[in-house]
Scaffold this active site. Structure first.
Site, PDB file in Angstrom:
ATOM      1  N   ARG A 115       0.667  -1.044   0.063  1.00  0.00           N
ATOM      2  CA  ARG A 115      -0.029  -0.012   0.017  1.00  0.00           C
ATOM      3  C   ARG A 115       0.848   1.169  -0.044  1.00  0.00           C
ATOM      4  O   ARG A 115       1.779   1.178   0.940  1.00  0.00           O
ATOM      5  CB  ARG A 115      -0.884  -0.094   1.087  1.00  0.00           C
ATOM      6  CG  ARG A 115      -1.918   1.215   1.488  1.00  0.00           C
ATOM      7  CD  ARG A 115      -2.809   0.731   2.452  1.00  0.00           C
ATOM      8  NE  ARG A 115      -3.737  -0.167   2.187  1.00  0.00           N
ATOM      9  CZ  ARG A 115      -4.985  -0.413   2.768  1.00  0.00           C
ATOM     10  NH1 ARG A 115      -5.391   0.514   3.928  1.00  0.00           N
ATOM     11  NH2 ARG A 115      -5.850  -1.368   2.037  1.00  0.00           N
ATOM     12  N   LYS A 158       1.813  -7.685   4.877  1.00  0.00           N
ATOM     13  CA  LYS A 158       1.535  -6.464   3.999  1.00  0.00           C
ATOM     14  C   LYS A 158       2.677  -5.503   4.029  1.00  0.00           C
ATOM     15  O   LYS A 158       3.494  -5.755   5.283  1.00  0.00           O
ATOM     16  CB  LYS A 158       0.189  -6.076   4.868  1.00  0.00           C
ATOM     17  CG  LYS A 158      -0.645  -4.972   3.876  1.00  0.00           C
ATOM     18  CD  LYS A 158      -1.815  -5.971   3.245  1.00  0.00           C
ATOM     19  CE  LYS A 158      -2.544  -5.128   2.389  1.00  0.00           C
ATOM     20  NZ  LYS A 158      -3.713  -5.984   1.542  1.00  0.00           N
ATOM     21  N   THR A 200     -11.986 -10.917  -7.822  1.00  0.00           N
ATOM     22  CA  THR A 200     -12.445 -10.467  -6.546  1.00  0.00           C
ATOM     23  C   THR A 200     -14.054 -10.488  -6.683  1.00  0.00           C
ATOM     24  O   THR A 200     -14.786 -10.878  -5.841  1.00  0.00           O
ATOM     25  CB  THR A 200     -11.653  -9.422  -6.171  1.00  0.00           C
ATOM     26  OG1 THR A 200     -10.187  -9.539  -5.998  1.00  0.00           O
ATOM     27  CG2 THR A 200     -12.178  -8.725  -4.827  1.00  0.00           C
ATOM     28  N   GLY A 205     -19.008   2.041  -4.953  1.00  0.00           N
ATOM     29  CA  GLY A 205     -17.707   2.062  -5.648  1.00  0.00           C
ATOM     30  C   GLY A 205     -17.928   1.176  -6.823  1.00  0.00           C
ATOM     31  O   GLY A 205     -17.948  -0.156  -6.837  1.00  0.00           O
ATOM     32  N   ALA A 235     -15.710  -0.017  -1.866  1.00  0.00           N
ATOM     33  CA  ALA A 235     -15.083   1.336  -2.114  1.00  0.00           C
ATOM     34  C   ALA A 235     -14.064   1.115  -0.973  1.00  0.00           C
ATOM     35  O   ALA A 235     -12.846   0.719  -0.903  1.00  0.00           O
ATOM     36  CB  ALA A 235     -15.813   2.427  -2.131  1.00  0.00           C
ATOM     37  N   ALA A 270     -16.596  -6.020  -1.449  1.00  0.00           N
ATOM     38  CA  ALA A 270     -15.418  -6.390  -1.606  1.00  0.00           C
ATOM     39  C   ALA A 270     -14.242  -5.694  -0.690  1.00  0.00           C
ATOM     40  O   ALA A 270     -13.264  -6.020  -0.455  1.00  0.00           O
ATOM     41  CB  ALA A 270     -14.857  -6.297  -2.802  1.00  0.00           C
TER      42      ALA A 270
END
Ligand code: NAI
Ligand code: PHE
Length: 356
Positions: free
Chosen positions: A49, A85, A157, A187, A245, A266
């Site tokens: 990220r 992550k 997804t 989203g 979103a 999601a």
């Protein structure tokens, strides 16, 4: 400075994961944090990220929470991988040559971990960024197909979410059939737009909210969806609310306003705080735990690139998300717990211990 270091270290001390790798990139004043939460089932997998955080401590908080989420996601999906992550806490969003140089330095850091952590795209990173990482390390999922990767995980997804919505409707409403059901998709990005197509094909009445009005207009033209103002999402009457979103959309403020029997979408980290799972249960709303219903992307990246799955195997595993949710719902009913707690219990049982 000392107190912020203390608070970041306090977060690590309270964390159940294995290691936090930290690096400060002097050239760009970017903190790189890699959270290796669990390698119990295999290498720690999870995306990178890129974000501007209010402080390095906030970036540490985010990476620790997200890495644990990936452990649960991989375990619940039956993948032979652990969870991790990474966050690159940048002072401003990098572009052009600066972005490329930063990613190459980050890729070399990943490479020193020798596959203990394997990354992929996440918020603000894409296949193009994974292509850059791929120049210096083999441990990047989701490169573009022209560079030997499996490309975007968003369509799988979306397919997983579609299976999850059907399973959730079967449990809460008595039938998986979506014809005539009203589904609100919040989203309309990579995942949401594909999901809208699947729902429209089934004959569902699809409502769409997105901050980018042109995305909604495009879906209106293609599928005849009904636009909803982003601020009106919580109070909109529907059978299924699918958050696709941002996170933290289910909170003490929004849950009392919800007018739907099912939440299944999601977005990562949909619950603003752990208590929200119980708030949803008390309101009689069936909640599909996000780390289960959105695991199609992880199945796509890890299944295709690490496990050598063909298209049929991947499709069957993505369809299995529906069966996993059904199992979770039955356990939650039987145990008298929230669906979130049932899902975490099942994932932790797969991990074989309570350490993760
Ligand atoms: P994206 O960035 O392509 O799309 C997100 C969309 O949401 C954009 O169109 C944006 O304008 C819209 N949006 C942002 N804030 C909004 C708001 N407050 N109200 C309405 N619309 C808003 O992202 P993508 O890939 O579609 O992912 C969606 C969610 O699913 C994210 O939370 C992501 O973390 C999660 N996810 C995605 C996976 C993937 O494979 N792409 C895998 C697992 C989770
Ligand atoms: N970041 C995505 C997720 O949250 C996809 C991803 C999965 C990236 C596994 C790397 C490895 O599911």
């Amino acid at each position: 400075m000392t107190s912020s270091i203390d608070s970041a270290l306090g977060l690590v001390a309270d964390w159940s994961g294995e290691a936090l790798v930290s690096h400060h990139d002097r050239e760009t004043r970017t903190w790189m944090f890699v959270g290796i939460h669990s390698t119990r089932l295999g290498p720690a997998c999870g995306g990178t990220r890129l974000r501007v955080y209010s402080s390095p401590t906030e970036a540490v908080r985010d990476v620790l929470r997200l890495a644990e989420g990936m452990t649960l996601k991989c375990a619940a999906a039956g993948l032979p991988t652990g969870g991790g992550k990474a966050v690159l806490a940048v002072p401003a969003m990098p572009t052009g040559a600066d972005r490329r140089a930063l990613l190459l330095r980050y890729g070399r850091l990943i490479d020193t971990l020798r596959g203990t952590y394997r990354t992929g795209p996440d918020m603000n990173t894409s296949a193009v960024d994974m292509d850059v990482l791929g120049e210096v390390t083999p441990y990047a999922f989701g490169r573009s197909p022209g560079n030997g990767g499996s490309g975007s995980s968003a369509p799988d997804t979306a397919r997983g979410v579609w299976h999850g919505i059907r399973a959730s409707c079967a449990h809460a409403l008595g039938s998986p059939d979506l014809a005539g059901r009203t589904v609100l998709v919040q989203g309309a990005g990579g995942v949401g737009s594909v999901l809208v197509g699947l729902l429209a094909r089934d004959g569902a009445k699809v409502l769409v909210a997105d901050l980018a009005a042109e995305r909604v207009r495009e879906l209106e033209r293609r599928y005849g969806v009904v636009p909803v103002e982003p601020d009106d999402v919580p109070g909109t009457v529907c059978d299924v609310y699918a958050p696709c979103a941002t996170g933290a959309v289910l909170s003490a403020a929004t849950i009392p306003a919800l007018r739907c029997p099912v939440v299944a979408g999601a977005a990562n980290n949909q619950l603003a705080e752990p208590e929200d799972a119980e708030r949803l249960r008390a309101a009689g709303i069936l909640y599909a735990p996000d780390f289960v219903i959105n695991s199609g992307g992880a199945l796509h990246l890890i299944g295709t690139e690490m496990l050598g799955w063909d298209a049929a195997t991947l499709s069957a595993r993505v369809a299995g998300i529906g069966a996993t949710l059904t199992e979770i719902y039955h356990h939650a009913d039987e145990w008298g717990t929230t669906t979130e707690e049932a899902a975490e219990t099942i994932a932790r049982a797969r991990l074989g211990s309570a350490t993760a």
